[in-house]
Scaffold this motif. Structure first.
Motif, PDB file in Angstrom:
ATOM      1  N   ALA A   1     -23.723  11.240  20.709  1.00 31.93           N
ATOM      2  CA  ALA A   1     -22.734  11.483  19.672  1.00 31.93           C
ATOM      3  C   ALA A   1     -21.858  12.694  19.976  1.00 31.93           C
ATOM      4  N   ASP A   2     -20.577  12.576  19.615  1.00 32.84           N
ATOM      5  CA  ASP A   2     -19.695  13.742  19.620  1.00 32.84           C
ATOM      6  C   ASP A   2     -19.887  14.561  18.350  1.00 32.84           C
ATOM      7  N   THR A   3     -20.174  13.857  17.247  1.00 29.98           N
ATOM      8  CA  THR A   3     -20.387  14.522  15.960  1.00 29.98           C
ATOM      9  C   THR A   3     -21.672  13.989  15.350  1.00 29.98           C
ATOM     10  N   VAL A   4     -22.519  14.893  14.854  1.00 30.77           N
ATOM     11  CA  VAL A   4     -23.771  14.513  14.197  1.00 30.77           C
ATOM     12  C   VAL A   4     -23.702  14.972  12.743  1.00 30.77           C
ATOM     13  N   PHE A   5     -23.806  14.020  11.836  1.00 31.28           N
ATOM     14  CA  PHE A   5     -23.856  14.325  10.418  1.00 31.28           C
ATOM     15  C   PHE A   5     -25.310  14.309   9.964  1.00 31.28           C
ATOM     16  N   ALA A   6     -25.780  15.424   9.429  1.00 32.14           N
ATOM     17  CA  ALA A   6     -27.128  15.492   8.859  1.00 32.14           C
ATOM     18  C   ALA A   6     -27.017  15.279   7.358  1.00 32.14           C
ATOM     19  N   VAL A   7     -27.592  14.167   6.897  1.00 36.10           N
ATOM     20  CA  VAL A   7     -27.488  13.809   5.471  1.00 36.10           C
ATOM     21  C   VAL A   7     -28.893  13.456   4.984  1.00 36.10           C
ATOM     22  N   VAL A   8     -29.764  14.449   4.962  1.00 33.48           N
ATOM     23  CA  VAL A   8     -31.148  14.238   4.556  1.00 33.48           C
ATOM     24  C   VAL A   8     -31.474  15.146   3.385  1.00 33.48           C
ATOM     25  N   LYS A   9     -32.630  14.922   2.778  1.00 33.76           N
ATOM     26  CA  LYS A   9     -33.077  15.779   1.693  1.00 33.76           C
ATOM     27  C   LYS A   9     -33.416  17.172   2.240  1.00 33.76           C
ATOM     28  N   PRO A  10     -33.211  18.226   1.428  1.00 32.96           N
ATOM     29  CA  PRO A  10     -33.457  19.577   1.928  1.00 32.96           C
ATOM     30  C   PRO A  10     -34.854  19.784   2.504  1.00 32.96           C
ATOM     31  N   TYR A  11     -35.862  19.135   1.917  1.00 33.98           N
ATOM     32  CA  TYR A  11     -37.224  19.351   2.405  1.00 33.98           C
ATOM     33  C   TYR A  11     -37.499  18.651   3.730  1.00 33.98           C
ATOM     34  N   HIS A  12     -36.570  17.821   4.215  1.00 33.88           N
ATOM     35  CA  HIS A  12     -36.713  17.191   5.524  1.00 33.88           C
ATOM     36  C   HIS A  12     -35.879  17.894   6.594  1.00 33.88           C
ATOM     37  N   PHE A  13     -35.058  18.869   6.175  1.00 35.02           N
ATOM     38  CA  PHE A  13     -34.054  19.403   7.093  1.00 35.02           C
ATOM     39  C   PHE A  13     -34.663  20.255   8.203  1.00 35.02           C
ATOM     40  N   ALA A  14     -35.685  21.043   7.888  1.00 33.43           N
ATOM     41  CA  ALA A  14     -36.288  21.897   8.918  1.00 33.43           C
ATOM     42  C   ALA A  14     -36.839  21.063  10.071  1.00 33.43           C
ATOM     43  N   ALA A  15     -37.540  19.980   9.734  1.00 34.15           N
ATOM     44  CA  ALA A  15     -38.075  19.114  10.781  1.00 34.15           C
ATOM     45  C   ALA A  15     -36.957  18.448  11.568  1.00 34.15           C
ATOM     46  N   LEU A  16     -35.885  18.068  10.872  1.00 31.62           N
ATOM     47  CA  LEU A  16     -34.752  17.457  11.567  1.00 31.62           C
ATOM     48  C   LEU A  16     -34.112  18.450  12.539  1.00 31.62           C
ATOM     49  N   LEU A  17     -33.958  19.705  12.131  1.00 37.03           N
ATOM     50  CA  LEU A  17     -33.361  20.698  13.019  1.00 37.03           C
ATOM     51  C   LEU A  17     -34.213  20.914  14.266  1.00 37.03           C
ATOM     52  N   ASP A  18     -35.532  20.888  14.101  1.00 32.92           N
ATOM     53  CA  ASP A  18     -36.408  21.004  15.262  1.00 32.92           C
ATOM     54  C   ASP A  18     -36.180  19.841  16.227  1.00 32.92           C
ATOM     55  N   ALA A  19     -36.012  18.645  15.657  1.00 37.03           N
ATOM     56  CA  ALA A  19     -35.755  17.470  16.499  1.00 37.03           C
ATOM     57  C   ALA A  19     -34.366  17.536  17.135  1.00 37.03           C
ATOM     58  N   LEU A  20     -33.379  17.998  16.372  1.00 33.59           N
ATOM     59  CA  LEU A  20     -32.032  18.124  16.935  1.00 33.59           C
ATOM     60  C   LEU A  20     -32.010  19.124  18.081  1.00 33.59           C
ATOM     61  N   ALA A  21     -32.820  20.163  17.987  1.00 39.05           N
ATOM     62  CA  ALA A  21     -32.856  21.167  19.047  1.00 39.05           C
ATOM     63  C   ALA A  21     -33.281  20.566  20.377  1.00 39.05           C
ATOM     64  N   GLU A  22     -34.054  19.494  20.329  1.00 40.46           N
ATOM     65  CA  GLU A  22     -34.511  18.842  21.555  1.00 40.46           C
ATOM     66  C   GLU A  22     -33.453  17.924  22.147  1.00 40.46           C
ATOM     67  N   HIS A  23     -32.566  17.375  21.292  1.00 42.27           N
ATOM     68  CA  HIS A  23     -31.663  16.318  21.750  1.00 42.27           C
ATOM     69  C   HIS A  23     -30.192  16.697  21.729  1.00 42.27           C
ATOM     70  N   ALA A  24     -29.827  17.759  21.006  1.00 45.37           N
ATOM     71  CA  ALA A  24     -28.414  18.137  20.932  1.00 45.37           C
ATOM     72  C   ALA A  24     -27.940  18.644  22.292  1.00 45.37           C
TER      73      ALA A  24
END
Length: 259
Positions: free
Chosen positions: A55-78
């Motif tokens: 992706a050129d642009t990644v939109f994160a549209v998750v619940k706040p309590y899921h965001f920390a885990a998502l950021l950890d995953a994004l750190a691996e793939h961004a």
């Protein structure tokens, strides 16, 4: 430009319906929800890693309590050069940047639910590494969803309280008015029809250029009439003070969630 939306809930679907992009991929964990989005929008559903990597642009549209885990995953793939757009309340851009490698371009957004019908309001604010071009890209992508306004990030908690929660406040007032109609002797279906069409029509009037809520209210209030009598009752019960206290409380809660 390729876009990945992480989270296919109500807001993710609204973004999917309105985004002006040549290529959109959605990451959605619920099989039923993924199937629905695929069938309705003919969109690709993919796993997080491959979807983010391309992706050129990644939109994160998750619940706040899921965001920390998502950021950890994004750190691996961004990857460098990507634009990360957050539609998650309560997490400031510096916290997002700190969880991602390098100097990521991050734009934080606060959309409200009417974006699902193309009549929403979206506030945007750029992080330290987001350029004016990044903000222009986000503004262009979100334009089909309604009005896009750029604000200082310090104002986003107030935006969350006001326009983010605003549809719920108006809906609550509509509920109360419907019950009032029933109390006054109207059948509930008729009360619902009258209130909802009145709300829609008033919304259109208030959406006109240079609309003035105070002038509209005054125009309906004839001297000694029924409406000014009703307004007196509302003012006597501190309607304005209650609304202001509610919005400030919501702002304070948004600040608390971001700590």
């Amino acid at each position: 430009m390729s876009t990945t939306i992480v989270g296919g809930g109500n807001m993710g679907e609204a973004l999917l319906a309105g985004l002006a992009s040549t290529e959109v991929t959605v990451v959605e964990q619920s099989a039923d929800r993924a199937s629905y989005l695929r069938s309705r929008y003919d969109v690709e559903i993919a796993e997080l890693g491959p979807a983010v990597a391309k992706a050129d642009t990644v939109f994160a549209v998750v619940k706040p309590y899921h965001f920390a885990a998502l950021l950890d995953a994004l750190a691996e793939h961004a990857r460098p050069g990507q634009l990360i757009v957050s539609a998650v309340g309560g997490t400031p851009t510096d916290s997002i940047e700190a969880r991602l490698p390098g100097t990521p371009a991050v734009v934080r957004t606060m959309p409200n639910l009417p974006v699902s019908v193309g009549a929403g309001t979206v506030a945007i604010s750029g992080g330290r590494h987001a350029t004016p071009e990044d903000l222009d890209r986000v503004r262009t992508m979100l334009a089909p969803l309604g009005r896009v306004v750029e604000v200082a990030e310090s104002q986003l908690d107030a935006v969350t309280a006001l326009s983010g929660g605003g549809p719920a406040y108006f809906a609550l007032l509509a509920e109360a008015m419907i019950d009032a109609g029933v109390l006054a002797g109207l059948p509930r279906p008729l009360a619902e029809e009258l209130v909802l069409t009145t709300a829609a029509g008033t919304g259109r009037m208030l959406g006109e250029p240079h609309a003035d809520p105070a002038a509209l209210r005054a125009a309906v209030c004839s001297p000694g009439g029924t409406t000014i009598t009703a307004i007196q009752q509302l003012e006597g019960r501190a309607l304005r003070a209650a609304v202001m206290a509610a919005v400030v409380a919501a702002r304070d809660r948004s600040v608390e969630m971001g700590r």
